[in-house]
Design a protein around this motif. Sequence first.
Motif, mmCIF file in Angstrom:
data_model
loop_
_atom_site.group_PDB
_atom_site.id
_atom_site.type_symbol
_atom_site.label_atom_id
_atom_site.label_comp_id
_atom_site.label_asym_id
_atom_site.label_seq_id
_atom_site.Cartn_x
_atom_site.Cartn_y
_atom_site.Cartn_z
ATOM 1 N N PHE A 26 0.953 -1.672 0.259
ATOM 2 C CA PHE A 26 0.246 -0.294 -0.158
ATOM 3 C C PHE A 26 0.891 1.271 0.192
ATOM 4 O O PHE A 26 2.025 1.055 0.669
ATOM 5 C CB PHE A 26 -0.828 0.111 1.354
ATOM 6 C CG PHE A 26 -2.266 -1.127 1.072
ATOM 7 C CD1 PHE A 26 -3.393 -0.485 0.373
ATOM 8 C CD2 PHE A 26 -1.895 -2.450 2.318
ATOM 9 C CE1 PHE A 26 -4.143 -2.279 0.411
ATOM 10 C CE2 PHE A 26 -2.204 -3.238 2.373
ATOM 11 C CZ PHE A 26 -3.800 -2.941 1.102
ATOM 12 N N GLU A 27 0.407 2.384 -0.554
ATOM 13 C CA GLU A 27 1.151 3.813 -0.633
ATOM 14 C C GLU A 27 0.959 4.561 0.848
ATOM 15 O O GLU A 27 -0.307 4.628 1.170
ATOM 16 C CB GLU A 27 0.531 4.075 -2.037
ATOM 17 C CG GLU A 27 1.086 3.463 -3.252
ATOM 18 C CD GLU A 27 0.870 4.158 -4.583
ATOM 19 O OE1 GLU A 27 0.726 5.348 -4.253
ATOM 20 O OE2 GLU A 27 1.037 3.664 -5.351
ATOM 21 N N THR A 28 1.444 4.867 0.763
ATOM 22 C CA THR A 28 1.231 6.253 1.662
ATOM 23 C C THR A 28 -0.114 7.409 1.576
ATOM 24 O O THR A 28 -0.841 7.264 0.774
ATOM 25 C CB THR A 28 1.618 7.618 2.047
ATOM 26 O OG1 THR A 28 3.359 6.915 1.848
ATOM 27 C CG2 THR A 28 2.133 8.467 3.183
ATOM 28 N N ASN A 29 -1.481 6.838 2.572
ATOM 29 C CA ASN A 29 -2.544 7.885 2.366
ATOM 30 C C ASN A 29 -3.270 6.399 2.516
ATOM 31 O O ASN A 29 -5.044 6.901 1.382
ATOM 32 C CB ASN A 29 -2.825 9.191 1.939
ATOM 33 C CG ASN A 29 -1.961 10.389 2.740
ATOM 34 O OD1 ASN A 29 -2.471 9.621 4.347
ATOM 35 N ND2 ASN A 29 -1.935 10.920 2.747
ATOM 36 N N GLN A 30 -2.968 5.860 1.944
ATOM 37 C CA GLN A 30 -4.001 4.896 0.704
ATOM 38 C C GLN A 30 -4.920 3.445 2.466
ATOM 39 O O GLN A 30 -4.113 3.512 3.374
ATOM 40 C CB GLN A 30 -3.263 3.196 -0.232
ATOM 41 C CG GLN A 30 -3.871 4.072 -1.326
ATOM 42 C CD GLN A 30 -3.253 2.295 -2.103
ATOM 43 O OE1 GLN A 30 -2.619 1.847 -1.887
ATOM 44 N NE2 GLN A 30 -3.812 2.401 -3.005
ATOM 45 N N ILE A 31 -6.038 3.467 2.041
ATOM 46 C CA ILE A 31 -7.088 2.611 3.015
ATOM 47 C C ILE A 31 -6.474 1.381 3.384
ATOM 48 O O ILE A 31 -6.883 0.467 2.320
ATOM 49 C CB ILE A 31 -8.571 2.678 2.587
ATOM 50 C CG1 ILE A 31 -9.054 4.060 3.078
ATOM 51 C CG2 ILE A 31 -9.323 1.943 3.668
ATOM 52 C CD1 ILE A 31 -10.289 4.654 2.846
ATOM 53 N N THR A 32 -6.012 0.812 4.065
ATOM 54 C CA THR A 32 -5.379 -0.756 4.175
ATOM 55 C C THR A 32 -6.239 -1.947 5.055
ATOM 56 O O THR A 32 -6.515 -3.218 4.715
ATOM 57 C CB THR A 32 -4.206 -1.066 4.951
ATOM 58 O OG1 THR A 32 -4.485 -0.904 6.652
ATOM 59 C CG2 THR A 32 -3.236 0.070 4.951
ATOM 60 N N ALA A 33 -7.356 -0.842 6.193
ATOM 61 C CA ALA A 33 -8.621 -2.057 6.451
ATOM 62 C C ALA A 33 -9.584 -1.153 6.661
ATOM 63 O O ALA A 33 -9.901 -0.069 7.340
ATOM 64 C CB ALA A 33 -7.732 -2.633 7.457
ATOM 65 N N VAL A 34 -11.169 -1.821 6.821
ATOM 66 C CA VAL A 34 -11.772 -0.974 7.100
ATOM 67 C C VAL A 34 -13.038 -1.907 8.166
ATOM 68 O O VAL A 34 -13.073 -2.804 8.125
ATOM 69 C CB VAL A 34 -13.202 -0.971 5.461
ATOM 70 C CG1 VAL A 34 -14.403 -0.265 5.796
ATOM 71 C CG2 VAL A 34 -12.229 -0.631 4.446
ATOM 72 N N LEU A 35 -12.468 -1.006 9.312
ATOM 73 C CA LEU A 35 -12.949 -1.178 10.427
ATOM 74 C C LEU A 35 -14.600 -1.205 10.284
ATOM 75 O O LEU A 35 -15.594 -2.097 10.905
ATOM 76 C CB LEU A 35 -12.496 -0.030 11.779
ATOM 77 C CG LEU A 35 -11.000 -0.532 11.465
ATOM 78 C CD1 LEU A 35 -10.213 0.079 12.729
ATOM 79 C CD2 LEU A 35 -10.577 -2.357 11.719
ATOM 80 N N GLN A 36 -15.409 -0.218 9.731
ATOM 81 C CA GLN A 36 -16.937 -0.027 9.735
ATOM 82 C C GLN A 36 -17.259 0.678 8.391
ATOM 83 O O GLN A 36 -16.074 2.183 8.674
ATOM 84 C CB GLN A 36 -17.768 0.749 11.036
ATOM 85 C CG GLN A 36 -18.975 1.134 10.878
ATOM 86 C CD GLN A 36 -19.454 2.118 12.185
ATOM 87 O OE1 GLN A 36 -18.755 2.432 12.389
ATOM 88 N NE2 GLN A 36 -20.502 1.086 12.989
#
Length: 199
Positions: A170-180
Motif C-alpha cells: 500500500f502507498e502512503t494515505n491508502q486505506i489498508t483496512a475498513v473497520l466500519q
Amino acid sequence: MSEQEQKQEQPIENVTENAAPNTEDLAETEAQTEQNAADPLEEAIARVQELEEQLADAAKKEQDALLRARAEVDNMRRRAEQDVEKAHKFALEKFAKDILNTIDNLERALATPANKEDESVKGLFDGVELTLKELLATVARFGIEPVGLVGDTFNPELHQAISMQPAEGFETNQITAVLQKGYLLNNRVIRPAMVMVAA
C-alpha cells in the motif's frame, strides 16, 4: 417782474426740477416692477425645475426600492425552494442512520467463521446473505451509498482514520483496512468510514 410773479415762477421751476427726478424714479420703479414681474416667473420656473428634479429622484428611489423588494422576494422564494428540496432529499437521514446498524449486524453475521458446509448453517447463511443484498438494494434506491473501500485514498471528509501503520503493498494515505463502512445520503456523509491508513 414783480415779486409775486417771481414767486409764482419759482414754484414752477421747483415743480419742474422736482418733476424731473420723479420721472426718473417712475422709470426706475417701472423697471423694478418689470424685474419683479420677471422674478416671479423665473422663480416659478426654478421652482418647477426643482420639483421635477425631486419627482425624478423620488421615482428613482421608488424604482430602486421596487427592485430591492423583488430581489428579496426572489431570494426568499429560492431559499424556501432549497429548504423544501433539502427536506425531501434528507428526510430519510435519521431512518438511514438507524438502518445502518442492521446492515452492519447482517455483515458481521456473514463474516463469522462458521462451518458454511454444514447444511443447517448453510441455509441460515444464504438467508442472511439474501436479506443483506435486498436491504442494500433498497437503501441504494433511496440514495444511500457505502464509502470506504480497501485501496482507496484516504479522504478526511469521507473517512475517519483510526490508526496509521506501515503496510506492505500500500502507498502512503491508502486505506489498508475498513473497520466500519461509511455511508452517503445523496452525496452527504451520514456516517464516515472508520479505516486504517498506510503510513
